[in-house]
Design a protein around this motif. Structure first.
Motif: not given
Length: 251
Positions: A149-151, A125-127, A154-158, A179-183
């Motif tokens: 996304x301070x720390x 459950x990301x920022x 989404x790219x790092x999380x995925x 942000x679904x398309x980006x995900x």
């Protein structure tokens, strides 16, 4: 069940449907419905040898709410020491210390604790909001980090989720529909094939404000399913039966 030491701004809340108690603080972090929905959407292997990892764990809500699904281990990864401490105390409060572990630190360094390609399920459950120069951020740093996304991003999380997973392991995310398309693009770039997408609407006639996504590492492309959407409140402002059951059980 012994009550842990609580700080002045903390309280103990309960998810009645599962008899789980959780230490919360409105000043620092309190779980919201997205954590409950993600924990229900995720499907964990029952077997005791399984390993699940929850990234951006906050006060441990998602892991705690999933714990009844499995006899396996659940690891929580949280960068904020105060939240990691709350998660540890909540785990102890629910007598789950044999099953759940909290790792305090940046999720990008998760492989110092958990080997690559070793995990069955990753949840996150990301920022929700990008850290843009003109972003309006909460002056409360705890809440700002949880929401923006301070720390991490989404790219790092995925990328981290995919790296942890075994082949055919499953990833589960909750995010904002915008942000679904980006995900999905990031999943595609990181060997994660989306398999189930479920929209969440706040009430009838309102557009979706959350989306739940299941993906399989190295899964075959195609075959995406769209289960019926979740509606949180009915026209009268009461929880719908599905959401009410997740929060309070079938009373």
């Amino acid at each position: 069940m012994s009550t842990p030491e609580l700080r002045a701004d903390e309280r103990i809340d309960q998810l009645y449907s599962q008899d789980i108690q959780i230490i919360q603080s409105p000043e620092v972090f309190a779980f919201s419905l997205d954590a409950v929905l993600l924990a229900d959407f995720a499907k964990l292997p029952v077997r005791a040898t399984s390993q699940t990892v929850d990234l951006c764990a906050g006060n441990g809500a998602v892991g705690l709410f999933m714990s009844h699904q499995t006899h396996g281990q659940i690891a929580e990864v949280e960068i904020q020491p105060r939240l990691a401490d709350m998660a540890r105390r909540s785990i102890a409060l629910n007598q789950l210390t044999q099953q759940m572990t909290v790792y305090e630190g940046d999720l990008a360094g998760v492989n110092q604790w958990i080997p690559k390609d070793s995990v069955d399920v990753v949840t996150c459950n990301p920022p929700y909001f990008e850290d843009l120069p003109d972003s309006q951020k909460n002056p409360n740093q705890y809440l700002a980090i949880a929401r923006h996304e301070i720390t991490t991003n989404l790219a790092t999380i995925v990328q981290t989720a995919s790296g942890l997973l075994k082949m055919n392991g499953k990833a589960y995310f909750v995010h904002r529909p915008d942000r679904l398309l980006q995900l999905l693009q990031l999943m595609s770039a990181n060997r994660l094939a989306p398999k189930r997408i479920r929209l969440v609407h706040p009430k009838p006639g309102k557009e979706a404000n959350m989306v739940l996504v299941e993906a399989i590492k190295d899964g075959k492309p195609g075959g995406v399913r769209f289960p019926a959407p979740i509606t949180v409140y009915d026209a009268q402002g009461h929880y719908t039966p599905e959401v009410g059951a997740l929060l309070y059980g079938n009373r």
